[in-house]
Design an enzyme around this catalytic site. Structure first.
Site, PDB file in Angstrom:
ATOM      1  N   LYS A 120      40.506 -14.860  -3.341  1.00  0.00           N
ATOM      2  CA  LYS A 120      39.088 -14.707  -3.636  1.00  0.00           C
ATOM      3  C   LYS A 120      38.248 -15.893  -3.168  1.00  0.00           C
ATOM      4  O   LYS A 120      37.085 -15.733  -2.803  1.00  0.00           O
ATOM      5  CB  LYS A 120      38.890 -14.455  -5.128  1.00  0.00           C
ATOM      6  CG  LYS A 120      39.340 -13.057  -5.560  1.00  0.00           C
ATOM      7  CD  LYS A 120      39.077 -12.828  -7.025  1.00  0.00           C
ATOM      8  CE  LYS A 120      39.289 -11.353  -7.389  1.00  0.00           C
ATOM      9  NZ  LYS A 120      40.631 -10.866  -7.027  1.00  0.00           N
ATOM     10  N   GLU A 203      31.715 -18.117 -11.596  1.00  0.00           N
ATOM     11  CA  GLU A 203      30.524 -17.711 -10.870  1.00  0.00           C
ATOM     12  C   GLU A 203      29.500 -17.144 -11.839  1.00  0.00           C
ATOM     13  O   GLU A 203      29.838 -16.741 -12.967  1.00  0.00           O
ATOM     14  CB  GLU A 203      30.855 -16.678  -9.792  1.00  0.00           C
ATOM     15  CG  GLU A 203      31.296 -15.340 -10.313  1.00  0.00           C
ATOM     16  CD  GLU A 203      31.624 -14.351  -9.194  1.00  0.00           C
ATOM     17  OE1 GLU A 203      31.879 -14.809  -8.057  1.00  0.00           O
ATOM     18  OE2 GLU A 203      31.639 -13.139  -9.459  1.00  0.00           O
ATOM     19  N   HIS A 211      28.665  -1.839  -9.945  1.00  0.00           N
ATOM     20  CA  HIS A 211      29.797  -2.195  -9.082  1.00  0.00           C
ATOM     21  C   HIS A 211      29.772  -1.231  -7.900  1.00  0.00           C
ATOM     22  O   HIS A 211      30.073  -0.047  -8.035  1.00  0.00           O
ATOM     23  CB  HIS A 211      31.094  -2.069  -9.874  1.00  0.00           C
ATOM     24  CG  HIS A 211      32.302  -2.565  -9.144  1.00  0.00           C
ATOM     25  ND1 HIS A 211      33.362  -3.158  -9.776  1.00  0.00           N
ATOM     26  CD2 HIS A 211      32.630  -2.563  -7.829  1.00  0.00           C
ATOM     27  CE1 HIS A 211      34.289  -3.494  -8.892  1.00  0.00           C
ATOM     28  NE2 HIS A 211      33.865  -3.132  -7.705  1.00  0.00           N
ATOM     29  N   ARG A 295      43.485  -2.858   1.482  1.00  0.00           N
ATOM     30  CA  ARG A 295      44.399  -1.723   1.315  1.00  0.00           C
ATOM     31  C   ARG A 295      43.577  -0.461   1.096  1.00  0.00           C
ATOM     32  O   ARG A 295      42.347  -0.501   1.017  1.00  0.00           O
ATOM     33  CB  ARG A 295      45.304  -1.948   0.097  1.00  0.00           C
ATOM     34  CG  ARG A 295      44.505  -2.215  -1.176  1.00  0.00           C
ATOM     35  CD  ARG A 295      45.349  -2.212  -2.423  1.00  0.00           C
ATOM     36  NE  ARG A 295      44.665  -2.748  -3.585  1.00  0.00           N
ATOM     37  CZ  ARG A 295      43.792  -2.113  -4.344  1.00  0.00           C
ATOM     38  NH1 ARG A 295      43.437  -0.876  -4.026  1.00  0.00           N
ATOM     39  NH2 ARG A 295      43.240  -2.688  -5.391  1.00  0.00           N
TER      40      ARG A 295
END
Length: 494
Positions: A120, A203, A211, A295
């Site tokens: 990440k 963060e 989302h 993926r």
């Protein structure tokens, strides 16, 4: 010249995704190889495959994470490619590298790309360098005091996240300085336990965000296209339960901006194969890069339903060097699709995982419906794997029709023997806020009381169960049959 792209593909996975991949392999006339732990020797994906190889381990999960065993199985069966599915080793750079070193094609991005985008922190830094918006954040320094000081300087609320995480593991929301140190410690401990990497970062936490994720395909040579976006905001414990495509009520200019940034990021990374770029979208219209999944996603069927593309076929073709299936201006969206994740869990008890045995499975059949599963009657549902059992995917001409069809399909879906979230999913879809598109990642928590199961009259329940049972022929024949020895007497009555 016109033969299959690969002779044989081993699927390094199990359950419904293994069956899903095998379905496309069969259509492409490519032989399939399944792997299985002895606990699933008679599982549907094992029976469906052209060949199957047993893998061993202390647990089924340990067996599916054994890179050496899987490559050995591929070599033994003559497989010239491996499809990782999702979960397990699908985003493991070491696995991708080992597959390539064995002279076998990995149906996914190369190990270098997985390393870049799977971590990440490196992914975030790379995204920022490409001009993709990222949320204000603090990277791990090895000095907890310095980390906390920098985090406090950003301001609250904050989200503590595992750098190698996923599925909601190693994540904690922090709303004040007094919580920060303990939250960082807990997130690091959980990250170490689940991913073997205790690094965490912080963060800015966007309150009640949406989302949004963009499906991309890359050719590995700087070419990339998007297949529109998906809305994945309805979640519990940071894990998705309902996804849809396209996103509800997203302004067209914002949609184009988000999708364009995903393509820009993928092209810059020379991304190869299918991937998903995920974003957090605030109420003010600002969006921030979240992560990239290197993926196939669980929710890929909704994209297939609106575009008409078979993403597994595209994965195989790209891996074989055929390039992208379409140019960007050829990608069209048709209607609306919704996916509901059917899970063995109890929504009335904080979605705790459930176990049991599948006693009966009744699936509605409609041309606009897909039920992705690998379930069998008598199958034991254990705690060995993720609680997701199946995916109900529905297409409609517009969002309203897709919602109505999904609710009707959930009401017609019967899965007996284990507690599931089927009824809960129907209540979510029928909620006024969901129907209006007023959704965000706190939807489940905000509407907890309204989504709770209604009280049921015990007498009405018995009557409903009796009526339902009598609707099944096998039960009716058994219940109403004349027992021996009276059946042999014929029409005689006392």
């Amino acid at each position: 010249m016109g033969g299959p792209l690969f002779r044989k593909v081993l699927i390094a996975n199990r359950g419904e995704i293994a069956c899903r991949v095998m379905r496309t392999l069969a259509e492409m006339e490519i032989a399939s190889v399944a792997i299985y732990h002895r606990a699933e020797a008679r599982a549907r994906h094992v029976r469906m495959a052209d060949e199957a190889v047993e893998i061993t381990g202390d647990t089924p999960v340990a067996a599916h994470l054994d890179i050496d065993q899987i490559i050995k199985a591929a070599r033994a069966t003559g497989a010239d490619a491996i499809h990782p599915g999702y979960g397990f080793l699908s985003e493991n750079a070491r696995f991708a590298a080992a597959v390539a070193a064995a002279g076998i094609t990995f149906i996914g991005p190369d190990a270098e790309t997985i390393s870049l985008m799977g971590d990440k922190i490196s992914a975030r830094n790379f995204a920022e360098a490409q001009g993709v918006p990222v949320a204000p954040s603090v990277m791990p320094t090895g000095d907890l005091d310095a980390f906390i000081a920098q985090a406090e300087a950003i301001g609250f609320p904050l989200l503590i996240k595992a750098t190698a995480g996923g599925g909601g593991k190693g994540m904690n929301i922090v709303r004040g300085a007094s919580e920060l140190r303990e939250a960082a410690r807990l997130a690091s401990s959980e990250a170490q336990r689940y991913f073997g990497d205790g690094r965490v970062y912080a963060e800015t936490y966007v309150e009640r965000p949406r989302h949004i994720e963009v499906q991309v395909l890359g050719d590995g040579k700087g070419g990339a296209i998007h297949l529109f976006e998906r809305e994945c905001s309805v979640q519990r414990r940071f894990q998705k339960i309902i996804e849809e495509a396209p996103s509800a009520g997203l302004p067209e200019t914002l949609r184009e901006e988000i999708c364009a940034s995903a393509v820009r990021l993928s092209a810059a990374a020379n991304y190869k194969n299918a991937g998903t770029v995920e974003y957090i979208l605030g109420a003010d219209g600002r969006f921030f890069f979240l992560e990239m999944n290197t993926r196939l996603q669980v929710e890929h069927p909704v994209t297939e339903m609106i575009t008409g593309l078979d993403l597994v076929r595209s994965q195989i073709e790209i891996a074989a060097g055929k390039g992208l299936p379409l140019k960007q201006d050829q990608v069209k969206a048709n209607g609306h699709a919704i996916e509901c994740r059917v899970c063995a869990e109890d929504p009335e008890h904080d979605f705790m995982p459930e176990t049991g045995t599948v006693q009966y499975l009744g699936v509605p059949e409609e041309p606009w419906l897909r039920f992705e599963n690998a379930l069998d009657q008598g199958q034991k549902i254990t705690a060995d794997f993720d609680p997701m059992l199946a995916k109900l995917v529905v297409h409609g001409g517009d969002r309203g029709e897709a919602v109505d069809r999904s609710i009707a399909a959930l009401h017609d879906l019967a899965l007996l023997g284990v507690t599931t979230n089927i009824d809960y999913l129907a209540r979510v879809l029928d909620h006024g806020a969901f129907r209006s598109g007023d959704i965000h990642t706190d939807f489940v928590a905000q509407h907890r009381e309204a989504l709770a199961a209604p009280d049921i009259d015990p007498v009405a329940l018995v009557q409903a169960l009796a009526a339902s049972a009598l609707g099944f022929r096998d039960f009716r024949d058994l219940a109403l049959a004349t027992p021996e020895p009276y059946a042999a007497i014929g029409g005689w009555r006392n």
